[in-house]
Design an enzyme around this catalytic site. Structure first.
Site, PDB file in Angstrom:
ATOM      1  N   TRP A  22      41.030   9.814   3.169  1.00  0.00           N
ATOM      2  CA  TRP A  22      40.629   9.721   1.763  1.00  0.00           C
ATOM      3  C   TRP A  22      41.822  10.173   0.929  1.00  0.00           C
ATOM      4  O   TRP A  22      42.224  11.341   0.973  1.00  0.00           O
ATOM      5  CB  TRP A  22      39.419  10.608   1.452  1.00  0.00           C
ATOM      6  CG  TRP A  22      38.999  10.486   0.002  1.00  0.00           C
ATOM      7  CD1 TRP A  22      39.660  10.994  -1.096  1.00  0.00           C
ATOM      8  CD2 TRP A  22      37.865   9.788  -0.514  1.00  0.00           C
ATOM      9  NE1 TRP A  22      38.998  10.663  -2.256  1.00  0.00           N
ATOM     10  CE2 TRP A  22      37.890   9.919  -1.925  1.00  0.00           C
ATOM     11  CE3 TRP A  22      36.831   9.073   0.085  1.00  0.00           C
ATOM     12  CZ2 TRP A  22      36.923   9.359  -2.748  1.00  0.00           C
ATOM     13  CZ3 TRP A  22      35.868   8.522  -0.743  1.00  0.00           C
ATOM     14  CH2 TRP A  22      35.912   8.664  -2.135  1.00  0.00           C
TER      15      TRP A  22
ATOM     16  N   LYS B 174      43.703  19.266  -6.462  1.00  0.00           N
ATOM     17  CA  LYS B 174      42.551  20.150  -6.357  1.00  0.00           C
ATOM     18  C   LYS B 174      42.876  21.635  -6.478  1.00  0.00           C
ATOM     19  O   LYS B 174      42.679  22.253  -7.514  1.00  0.00           O
ATOM     20  CB  LYS B 174      41.811  19.874  -5.049  1.00  0.00           C
ATOM     21  CG  LYS B 174      41.128  18.512  -5.014  1.00  0.00           C
ATOM     22  CD  LYS B 174      40.331  18.356  -3.742  1.00  0.00           C
ATOM     23  CE  LYS B 174      39.673  16.996  -3.617  1.00  0.00           C
ATOM     24  NZ  LYS B 174      38.599  16.757  -4.598  1.00  0.00           N
TER      25      LYS B 174
ATOM     26  N   ASP C 145      49.373  14.722   2.378  1.00  0.00           N
ATOM     27  CA  ASP C 145      48.430  14.926   1.278  1.00  0.00           C
ATOM     28  C   ASP C 145      47.684  16.231   1.527  1.00  0.00           C
ATOM     29  O   ASP C 145      46.796  16.306   2.360  1.00  0.00           O
ATOM     30  CB  ASP C 145      47.469  13.732   1.237  1.00  0.00           C
ATOM     31  CG  ASP C 145      46.365  13.878   0.197  1.00  0.00           C
ATOM     32  OD1 ASP C 145      46.282  14.936  -0.461  1.00  0.00           O
ATOM     33  OD2 ASP C 145      45.557  12.933   0.055  1.00  0.00           O
TER      34      ASP C 145
ATOM     35  N   GLN D 242      43.360  19.317  -0.355  1.00  0.00           N
ATOM     36  CA  GLN D 242      42.344  20.322  -0.035  1.00  0.00           C
ATOM     37  C   GLN D 242      42.856  21.442   0.853  1.00  0.00           C
ATOM     38  O   GLN D 242      42.242  22.496   0.944  1.00  0.00           O
ATOM     39  CB  GLN D 242      41.138  19.638   0.620  1.00  0.00           C
ATOM     40  CG  GLN D 242      40.459  18.642  -0.298  1.00  0.00           C
ATOM     41  CD  GLN D 242      39.139  18.146   0.239  1.00  0.00           C
ATOM     42  OE1 GLN D 242      38.389  18.868   0.889  1.00  0.00           O
ATOM     43  NE2 GLN D 242      38.821  16.888  -0.043  1.00  0.00           N
TER      44      GLN D 242
ATOM     45  N   GLU E 214      46.563  13.327   5.825  1.00  0.00           N
ATOM     46  CA  GLU E 214      46.133  14.685   5.512  1.00  0.00           C
ATOM     47  C   GLU E 214      46.328  15.567   6.746  1.00  0.00           C
ATOM     48  O   GLU E 214      45.985  15.152   7.857  1.00  0.00           O
ATOM     49  CB  GLU E 214      44.650  14.692   5.147  1.00  0.00           C
ATOM     50  CG  GLU E 214      44.272  13.777   3.994  1.00  0.00           C
ATOM     51  CD  GLU E 214      42.813  13.376   4.042  1.00  0.00           C
ATOM     52  OE1 GLU E 214      41.976  14.122   3.501  1.00  0.00           O
ATOM     53  OE2 GLU E 214      42.511  12.321   4.635  1.00  0.00           O
TER      54      GLU E 214
ATOM     55  N   ARG F  14      30.920  19.979   5.325  1.00  0.00           N
ATOM     56  CA  ARG F  14      32.219  20.539   4.930  1.00  0.00           C
ATOM     57  C   ARG F  14      31.968  21.851   4.193  1.00  0.00           C
ATOM     58  O   ARG F  14      31.222  21.877   3.216  1.00  0.00           O
ATOM     59  CB  ARG F  14      32.972  19.576   4.016  1.00  0.00           C
ATOM     60  CG  ARG F  14      33.498  18.353   4.710  1.00  0.00           C
ATOM     61  CD  ARG F  14      34.413  17.573   3.784  1.00  0.00           C
ATOM     62  NE  ARG F  14      33.727  17.064   2.616  1.00  0.00           N
ATOM     63  CZ  ARG F  14      34.354  16.555   1.553  1.00  0.00           C
ATOM     64  NH1 ARG F  14      35.660  16.540   1.501  1.00  0.00           N
ATOM     65  NH2 ARG F  14      33.655  16.076   0.539  1.00  0.00           N
TER      66      ARG F  14
END
Length: 448
Positions: free
Chosen positions: A149, A284, A255, A258, A222, A418
């Site tokens: 994502w 974020k 990336d 998060q 990620e 999560r």
């Protein structure tokens, strides 16, 4: 309808909540499933509070972003101060908070990462990174994980495979997916049944080479796939992936929307592997809930991009207000040593989740790092209900008990919760969240 006197009865007035939802249903575009049916009045620390006075423990840090909790005093003070001086400028102008944040971000990163572009969202930072990689390499093909994502804008969405691909027409040309290395659900195995990620990676790039037109520009991944189900590639994977990129003249983009800025117990998740990306994207966590993102790269790559006329001139590039917030986020992370705190609390979180797993066979796997954790429901466990249904029921029961949880539902996987609470969460709050989750699982599974 008429009354006994023959006159028309007036409709009953809607309550405030009913009127709120009537307006929401009538006027809002639904952008990702159904809305949580709670009217949120305010938020503070690790909790959000509803209009009817309920307190809900936020185990997702908002949208995985509010790493300092809600309404952190230092963030509030910064916003109040900065909004009275300068919050937004012409995009070609610079202010001190912007330059300070670029310098300070470079100070948290290994060489050669020292050039920063400040933007708003994760999608925008990934868009800018991919655009830069294409320009610098002179190529256009992008590789990413099959459960990735990276955002909902064109290039980012074209590199996103976990959701949202159907019905929108063609994505950007030259995008390829490789399988995510998932130890709990391995597709390539060693004789002992464990995941053979090296053979998987070799096979993946054999397929990439077969499909490529010779224009491979970058691989964007990620360090821990969050929306993909909290999948953590094993140690050694990213060094091997970087080698695959180097062999093909590709740039490696990480990336860390998060995982960056202390959530995993280190400042950046890539530190575990000793692999420095060519381009790093942050979002974020950098804004602690406000729209702030960054692209960080080397002077060499930035110079090459500049010489080729790199263009990413947007309305809110280098905005002073959110840059000032980013500086305050760094202040708090350093002063409160939140990397160490995330590592310590992450150990307590993992122990608590493993205890839930031991007592509830429906929990198949516990994974993650620091204060980013995932628990996967096991589709093979015989409850008489699908994992989709179980996940929805447990999520709903958590909310009823006062715990906000987020669940990922992907084809071929069980539901994966999560868990990403604020880094400022207390041990007592963490214990409360674990107890509520345990009760919700027990209530739902025990009631089947």
């Amino acid at each position: 309808m008429t009354s006994s006197t023959g006159t028309a009865a007036s409709p009953s007035p809607l309550s405030d909540d009913d009127a709120f939802w009537a307006d929401a249903d009538r006027h809002l575009v639904r952008y990702g499933g159904e809305f949580c049916r709670e009217v949120i009045d305010h938020a503070s620390g690790s909790f959000v509070f509803t209009a009817d006075g309920r307190r809900i423990l936020d185990f997702t840090s908002g949208q995985m972003s509010a790493i300092l909790g809600h309404g952190h005093p230092a963030i509030v003070e910064t916003v109040q101060r900065q909004i009275t001086t300068v919050s937004h400028l012409y995009s070609g102008m610079l202010s001190r908070p912007v330059v300070d944040l670029a310098r300070r971000l470079a100070g948290t990163l290994p060489a050669p990462l020292e050039k920063a572009l400040l933007l708003t969202t994760g999608a925008e930072s990934n868009e800018a990174a991919i655009r830069m990689a294409k320009l610098v390499t002179g190529r256009h093909e992008i590789v990413s994980f099959a459960r990735s994502w990276h955002g909902m804008t064109q290039a980012a969405a074209s590199a996103t495979y976990s959701a949202g691909r159907k019905g929108y027409g063609p994505g950007a040309p030259g995008n390829f997916a490789i399988p995510a290395p998932h130890a709990y659900r391995p597709d390539f195995t060693l004789p002992d049944g464990s995941h053979d990620w090296r053979r998987q990676l070799d096979f993946a790039f054999d397929l990439i080479d077969a499909q490529s037109t010779g224009s491979l520009a970058a691989c964007i991944v990620e360090p821990i796939l969050s929306s993909g189900g909290v999948i953590e590639p094993p140690p050694g994977y990213f060094a091997a992936l970087r080698a695959k990129c180097r062999e093909r003249g590709m740039l490696l983009i990480l990336d860390e929307a998060q995982t960056g800025l202390c959530r995993t117990g280190t400042w950046y998740a890539f530190e575990r592997d000793g692999v420095v990306p060519d381009i790093l994207t942050l979002s974020k966590t950098l804004g602690a809930g406000l729209p702030l993102a960054a692209v960080v790269t080397s002077s060499e790559i930035e110079q090459a991009a500049h010489e080729r006329g790199y263009l990413f001139f947007t309305t809110h590039v280098a905005d002073p207000l959110v840059a000032a917030v980013g500086n305050t986020v760094l202040d708090v992370l350093i002063a409160e040593r939140l990397d160490e705190r995330a590592a310590a609390l992450g150990g307590l979180l993992r122990d608590g989740l493993l205890d839930i797993q031991r007592r509830h066979p429906v929990v198949g796997d516990v994974r993650g790092r620091g204060l980013l954790a995932g628990i996967e429901l096991d589709a093979s466990y015989d409850t008489g209900a699908s994992t989709d249904l179980l996940g929805a029921r447990i999520t709903r029961r958590c909310l009823e008990l006062g715990l906000h949880m987020n669940i990922v539902q992907l084809p071929g996987m069980g539901g994966v919760f999560r868990i990403a609470p604020p880094l400022t969460i207390t041990e007592d709050e963490l214990s409360l969240g674990l107890a509520l989750l345990d009760q919700a699982v027990d209530d739902v599974v025990g009631g089947l």
